[in-house]
Design a protein around this motif. Sequence first.
Motif, short mmCIF file in Angstrom:
data_model
loop_
_atom_site.label_atom_id
_atom_site.label_comp_id
_atom_site.label_asym_id
_atom_site.label_seq_id
_atom_site.Cartn_x
_atom_site.Cartn_y
_atom_site.Cartn_z
N GLY A 273 0.82 -1.21 0.00
CA GLY A 273 0.00 0.00 0.00
C GLY A 273 0.85 1.26 0.00
O GLY A 273 0.54 2.22 -0.71
N ARG A 274 1.93 1.27 0.79
CA ARG A 274 2.84 2.42 0.81
C ARG A 274 3.41 2.68 -0.57
O ARG A 274 3.43 3.81 -1.06
CB ARG A 274 3.99 2.17 1.81
N VAL A 275 3.87 1.62 -1.22
CA VAL A 275 4.47 1.75 -2.54
C VAL A 275 3.45 2.28 -3.55
O VAL A 275 3.74 3.20 -4.32
CB VAL A 275 5.07 0.40 -3.00
N LEU B 170 0.83 9.29 -5.70
CA LEU B 170 0.75 10.69 -5.26
C LEU B 170 2.03 11.48 -5.51
O LEU B 170 2.05 12.70 -5.36
CB LEU B 170 0.38 10.74 -3.78
N GLY B 171 3.12 10.80 -5.86
CA GLY B 171 4.37 11.50 -6.17
C GLY B 171 5.15 11.94 -4.95
O GLY B 171 5.89 12.92 -4.99
N GLY B 172 5.00 11.23 -3.86
CA GLY B 172 5.71 11.54 -2.62
C GLY B 172 5.15 10.69 -1.50
O GLY B 172 4.18 9.96 -1.69
N ALA B 173 5.78 10.79 -0.33
CA ALA B 173 5.28 10.04 0.82
C ALA B 173 3.83 10.42 1.06
O ALA B 173 3.51 11.59 1.29
CB ALA B 173 6.14 10.33 2.04
N TRP B 174 2.94 9.44 1.01
CA TRP B 174 1.51 9.73 1.03
C TRP B 174 1.07 10.52 2.25
O TRP B 174 0.17 11.35 2.16
CB TRP B 174 0.67 8.46 0.86
N ARG B 175 1.72 10.32 3.39
CA ARG B 175 1.33 11.04 4.61
C ARG B 175 1.59 12.54 4.50
O ARG B 175 0.95 13.33 5.20
CB ARG B 175 2.07 10.49 5.83
N ALA C 210 13.07 6.48 -1.00
CA ALA C 210 13.84 7.72 -1.19
C ALA C 210 13.02 8.94 -0.78
O ALA C 210 13.54 9.86 -0.13
CB ALA C 210 14.29 7.84 -2.65
N TRP C 211 11.72 8.96 -1.13
CA TRP C 211 10.86 10.07 -0.71
C TRP C 211 10.77 10.15 0.80
O TRP C 211 10.52 11.21 1.36
CB TRP C 211 9.46 9.91 -1.29
#
Length: 137
Positions: free
Chosen positions: A67-69, A75-80, A126-127
């Motif tokens: 899910g994180r991946v 979204l083009g970055g860490a979803w949080r 990396a994000w």
Amino acid sequence: MGASAGPGEDGDTGRDTGRDTGRDTGRVTAGDERERLLARYRELVLDVLPRRGCAEGWAVQVDHCVGRVVLDNTLGGAWRTVLPAGRGAAYARLAPEELARAVELAERMDAEGADLVAELDARSLAWRGKPAKRPPR
């Protein structure tokens, strides 16, 4: 005059008049499409991809990592840091076009397998300021 009207005798032209006649018009509403996409997302992220990941030694094998991946790369970055805070599962808070892209990406991961998953996982890490995982020996 028979007990039931024949075709065309009941005033039904076959056109959608906007009235609820109890007949299925075959139209898919935005809500129906969203539910279909949510169900497909859950199927892929919570079941299909983790199972394949475990069986095939992918870089991610647990549903929350899959899910994180998917979310980060959608979204083009860490979803949080990208998705507005809210209650409930992050994927359920995606805008309609984001949810469609997330499902497309998960389906692509299923189709292309380990190499794509490793690439997307490295980008996600990396994000988040974390090093990429080393490939298994």
